[in-house]
Design a protein around this motif. Structure first.
Motif, PDB file in Angstrom:
ATOM      1  N   PHE A 136      32.877  42.794  33.276  1.00 44.57           N
ATOM      2  CA  PHE A 136      32.479  44.093  33.809  1.00 44.57           C
ATOM      3  C   PHE A 136      30.994  44.378  33.634  1.00 44.57           C
ATOM      4  CE2 PHE A 136      37.008  44.618  33.592  1.00 44.57           C
ATOM      5  CZ  PHE A 136      37.313  45.480  34.638  1.00 44.57           C
ATOM      6  N   GLU A 137      30.501  44.241  32.404  1.00 43.64           N
ATOM      7  CA  GLU A 137      29.093  44.544  32.164  1.00 43.64           C
ATOM      8  C   GLU A 137      28.189  43.359  32.497  1.00 43.64           C
ATOM      9  OE1 GLU A 137      31.363  47.548  30.731  1.00 43.64           O
ATOM     10  OE2 GLU A 137      31.444  45.636  29.672  1.00 43.64           O
ATOM     11  N   GLY A 138      28.642  42.161  32.168  1.00 47.05           N
ATOM     12  CA  GLY A 138      27.839  40.986  32.458  1.00 47.05           C
ATOM     13  C   GLY A 138      27.901  40.564  33.909  1.00 47.05           C
ATOM     14  N   ARG A 139      29.008  40.896  34.602  1.00 52.74           N
ATOM     15  CA  ARG A 139      29.202  40.524  36.010  1.00 52.74           C
ATOM     16  C   ARG A 139      29.116  39.013  36.192  1.00 52.74           C
ATOM     17  NH1 ARG A 139      31.499  44.595  39.052  1.00 52.74           N
ATOM     18  NH2 ARG A 139      30.713  46.584  38.297  1.00 52.74           N
ATOM     19  N   VAL A 140      29.739  38.276  35.285  1.00 49.61           N
ATOM     20  CA  VAL A 140      29.703  36.826  35.314  1.00 49.61           C
ATOM     21  C   VAL A 140      31.140  36.298  35.363  1.00 49.61           C
ATOM     22  CG1 VAL A 140      28.828  34.764  34.156  1.00 49.61           C
ATOM     23  CG2 VAL A 140      27.661  36.938  33.845  1.00 49.61           C
ATOM     24  N   PRO A 141      31.396  35.225  36.121  1.00 47.55           N
ATOM     25  CA  PRO A 141      32.739  34.642  36.102  1.00 47.55           C
ATOM     26  C   PRO A 141      33.054  34.066  34.729  1.00 47.55           C
ATOM     27  CG  PRO A 141      31.215  33.227  37.300  1.00 47.55           C
ATOM     28  CD  PRO A 141      30.488  34.511  37.040  1.00 47.55           C
ATOM     29  N   VAL A 142      34.334  34.111  34.379  1.00 48.50           N
ATOM     30  CA  VAL A 142      34.782  33.651  33.069  1.00 48.50           C
ATOM     31  C   VAL A 142      35.836  32.565  33.252  1.00 48.50           C
ATOM     32  CG1 VAL A 142      35.952  34.295  30.929  1.00 48.50           C
ATOM     33  CG2 VAL A 142      34.303  35.866  31.969  1.00 48.50           C
ATOM     34  N   LEU A 143      35.646  31.457  32.555  1.00 42.09           N
ATOM     35  CA  LEU A 143      36.666  30.421  32.486  1.00 42.09           C
ATOM     36  C   LEU A 143      37.438  30.633  31.191  1.00 42.09           C
ATOM     37  CD1 LEU A 143      37.934  27.818  33.604  1.00 42.09           C
ATOM     38  CD2 LEU A 143      36.232  26.537  32.276  1.00 42.09           C
ATOM     39  N   VAL A 144      38.711  31.002  31.321  1.00 47.94           N
ATOM     40  CA  VAL A 144      39.548  31.307  30.156  1.00 47.94           C
ATOM     41  C   VAL A 144      40.284  30.038  29.750  1.00 47.94           C
ATOM     42  CG1 VAL A 144      41.390  32.756  29.247  1.00 47.94           C
ATOM     43  CG2 VAL A 144      39.810  33.680  30.961  1.00 47.94           C
ATOM     44  N   GLN A 145      40.033  29.614  28.524  1.00 51.78           N
ATOM     45  CA  GLN A 145      40.638  28.380  28.022  1.00 51.78           C
ATOM     46  C   GLN A 145      42.018  28.676  27.453  1.00 51.78           C
ATOM     47  OE1 GLN A 145      38.894  26.532  24.510  1.00 51.78           O
ATOM     48  NE2 GLN A 145      38.882  24.568  25.579  1.00 51.78           N
ATOM     49  N   PRO A 146      43.030  27.893  27.830  1.00 54.95           N
ATOM     50  CA  PRO A 146      44.380  28.141  27.313  1.00 54.95           C
ATOM     51  C   PRO A 146      44.485  27.830  25.826  1.00 54.95           C
ATOM     52  CG  PRO A 146      44.322  26.097  28.567  1.00 54.95           C
ATOM     53  CD  PRO A 146      42.985  26.756  28.752  1.00 54.95           C
ATOM     54  N   LYS A 147      45.603  28.218  25.245  1.00 48.97           N
ATOM     55  CA  LYS A 147      45.754  28.128  23.797  1.00 48.97           C
ATOM     56  C   LYS A 147      45.848  26.700  23.283  1.00 48.97           C
ATOM     57  CE  LYS A 147      47.856  32.675  23.307  1.00 48.97           C
ATOM     58  NZ  LYS A 147      49.061  33.444  22.933  1.00 48.97           N
ATOM     59  N   MET A 267      48.539  37.242  33.356  1.00 53.84           N
ATOM     60  CA  MET A 267      48.033  35.875  33.390  1.00 53.84           C
ATOM     61  C   MET A 267      47.316  35.515  32.094  1.00 53.84           C
ATOM     62  SD  MET A 267      48.855  34.284  36.174  1.00 53.84           S
ATOM     63  CE  MET A 267      47.650  32.979  36.366  1.00 53.84           C
ATOM     64  N   LEU A 268      46.553  36.464  31.562  1.00 61.09           N
ATOM     65  CA  LEU A 268      45.849  36.205  30.307  1.00 61.09           C
ATOM     66  C   LEU A 268      46.813  36.007  29.145  1.00 61.09           C
ATOM     67  CD1 LEU A 268      42.890  38.727  30.616  1.00 61.09           C
ATOM     68  CD2 LEU A 268      42.761  36.235  30.753  1.00 61.09           C
ATOM     69  N   GLU A 269      47.987  36.609  29.230  1.00 58.16           N
ATOM     70  CA  GLU A 269      48.974  36.473  28.170  1.00 58.16           C
ATOM     71  C   GLU A 269      49.809  35.200  28.313  1.00 58.16           C
ATOM     72  OE1 GLU A 269      51.303  40.008  28.346  1.00 58.16           O
ATOM     73  OE2 GLU A 269      49.901  41.186  27.135  1.00 58.16           O
ATOM     74  N   MET A 270      50.122  34.821  29.570  1.00 57.08           N
ATOM     75  CA  MET A 270      51.144  33.800  29.771  1.00 57.08           C
ATOM     76  C   MET A 270      50.634  32.456  30.273  1.00 57.08           C
ATOM     77  SD  MET A 270      54.215  36.030  31.529  1.00 57.08           S
ATOM     78  CE  MET A 270      53.328  36.178  33.084  1.00 57.08           C
ATOM     79  N   CYS A 271      49.472  32.412  30.913  1.00 54.62           N
ATOM     80  CA  CYS A 271      49.086  31.213  31.651  1.00 54.62           C
ATOM     81  C   CYS A 271      48.774  30.038  30.723  1.00 54.62           C
ATOM     82  CB  CYS A 271      47.896  31.494  32.551  1.00 54.62           C
ATOM     83  SG  CYS A 271      47.583  30.146  33.718  1.00 54.62           S
ATOM     84  N   PRO A 274      43.928  26.549  32.469  1.00 54.97           N
ATOM     85  CA  PRO A 274      42.616  27.226  32.551  1.00 54.97           C
ATOM     86  C   PRO A 274      42.603  28.165  33.757  1.00 54.97           C
ATOM     87  CG  PRO A 274      42.346  24.862  32.231  1.00 54.97           C
ATOM     88  CD  PRO A 274      43.788  25.078  32.534  1.00 54.97           C
ATOM     89  N   VAL A 275      42.040  29.349  33.543  1.00 53.20           N
ATOM     90  CA  VAL A 275      41.963  30.353  34.609  1.00 53.20           C
ATOM     91  C   VAL A 275      40.500  30.768  34.794  1.00 53.20           C
ATOM     92  CG1 VAL A 275      42.751  32.602  35.448  1.00 53.20           C
ATOM     93  CG2 VAL A 275      44.240  31.229  33.994  1.00 53.20           C
ATOM     94  N   LEU A 276      40.009  30.675  36.020  1.00 52.67           N
ATOM     95  CA  LEU A 276      38.675  31.167  36.312  1.00 52.67           C
ATOM     96  C   LEU A 276      38.813  32.529  36.970  1.00 52.67           C
ATOM     97  CD1 LEU A 276      35.617  29.203  37.553  1.00 52.67           C
ATOM     98  CD2 LEU A 276      36.059  31.498  38.411  1.00 52.67           C
ATOM     99  N   MET A 277      38.232  33.550  36.327  1.00 51.73           N
ATOM    100  CA  MET A 277      38.321  34.927  36.786  1.00 51.73           C
ATOM    101  C   MET A 277      36.960  35.503  37.075  1.00 51.73           C
ATOM    102  SD  MET A 277      41.146  36.660  34.255  1.00 51.73           S
ATOM    103  CE  MET A 277      42.893  36.396  34.522  1.00 51.73           C
ATOM    104  N   ALA A 278      36.924  36.455  37.999  1.00 49.11           N
ATOM    105  CA  ALA A 278      35.686  37.207  38.260  1.00 49.11           C
ATOM    106  C   ALA A 278      36.075  38.604  38.695  1.00 49.11           C
ATOM    107  CB  ALA A 278      34.837  36.519  39.328  1.00 49.11           C
ATOM    108  N   HIS A 279      35.155  39.538  38.487  1.00 46.90           N
ATOM    109  CA  HIS A 279      35.407  40.918  38.874  1.00 46.90           C
ATOM    110  C   HIS A 279      34.346  41.332  39.899  1.00 46.90           C
ATOM    111  CE1 HIS A 279      36.789  45.055  38.613  1.00 46.90           C
ATOM    112  NE2 HIS A 279      35.534  45.435  38.491  1.00 46.90           N
TER     113      HIS A 279
END
Length: 279
Positions: A136-147, A267-271, A274-279
């Protein structure tokens, strides 16, 4: 476009190896620079202590946060120093309620932020505001690494969860370096609208855009046969042996998703991918 500046926020020593392994793997691939922000988190909240509380208690929490930051930076420097990549670290202390400002100030100058999955039994409270600050503040895409700390290099099959939103289009554009390399990209549309200009060709304009970028695209139109959209996406990702999911983040407000739920939080809870997200 390629990722030339990779950024990660380190607040938990247990998560450092996985995050830096992913960061350095992509840095070698794209000849990128790795930057790590090592944050000691002061988890006391303004107003938590009664008036006149011993100043030594407050000083102790601040001292502990500084020690945590120093430890995180030393460990990050040790790991990065052994890698054949360009890198840098910074450290600091932030209160939990103010952590977003510190993250955003660094994240906005990067091409991709690499962060851990924020929810789960072993995940601390600051991981959620760190991720939201980057989006939101950084306005940068995020690659979320799974557990399981799976390292993403060159995904062969990518699933794009498409709903025609600006957030989703931003995620697709941010993911282009991965999409161009993939052998198959599936644009998944769940319950497409029955009215509007794209009702007869759901996902058609996006597939045209991606094809012009050299991406091999297929469109899968699905029905919402499960209670949650995220469950439909995840089942299809498993069925198609996808290596990565690309999606928009928080099409609804964060408050609404926190209270009522939503595809992003689910998705953040269950996936498990790797998930690439952007807002």
């Amino acid at each position: 476009m390629a990722y030339k500046s990779l950024f990660s926020v380190l607040t938990d020593p247990a998560l450092i190896p996985g995050l830096l392994d992913q960061s350095t793997t992509l840095a070698r691939k794209y000849d990128a620079h790795v930057e790590a922000l090592c944050l000691g988190v002061d988890r006391t909240q303004t107003g938590y202590y009664y008036a006149g509380a011993n100043a030594l208690v407050l000083q102790e929490t601040l001292t502990r946060a500084h020690e945590e930051a120093d430890h995180l930076e030393a460990e990050a420097s040790r790991i990065l120093g052994a890698q054949d990549v360009r890198w840098g670290t910074d450290s600091g202390v932030a209160q939990l309620a103010d952590i977003g400002r510190h993250v955003a100030a660094h994240a906005r100058f990067s091409d991709l932020v690499i962060l851990p999955q924020p929810y789960g039994e072993d995940r601390s409270a600051e991981l959620e505001p760190v991720l939201e600050a980057a989006l939101f503040e950084g306005r940068v895409p995020v690659l979320v690494q799974p557990k399981d700390n799976a390292v993403l290099l060159s995904p062969k099959s990518v699933l794009v969860a498409w709903n025609e939103s600006p957030e989703c289009l931003a995620a697709v554009r941010a993911a282009l370096p991965f999409l161009r390399e993939a052998e198959a990209v599936r644009v998944v549309v769940i319950d497409p609208p029955t009215h509007g200009p794209n009702r007869s060709d759901p996902g058609g304009l996006l597939s045209q855009y991606l094809a012009r970028q050299g991406v091999r695209v297929e469109i899968d139109v699905l029905s919402k046969t499960l209670p949650r959209v995220a469950e439909v996406i995840l089942r299809h990702a498993v069925d198609t042996k996808s290596d990565m999911v690309v999606m928009g983040a928080y099409g609804h407000s964060r408050f609404r998703e926190a209270i009522l739920g939503g595809a992003t939080r689910d998705m953040l809870e269950m996936c498990p991918l790797p998930v690439l997200m952007a807002h």
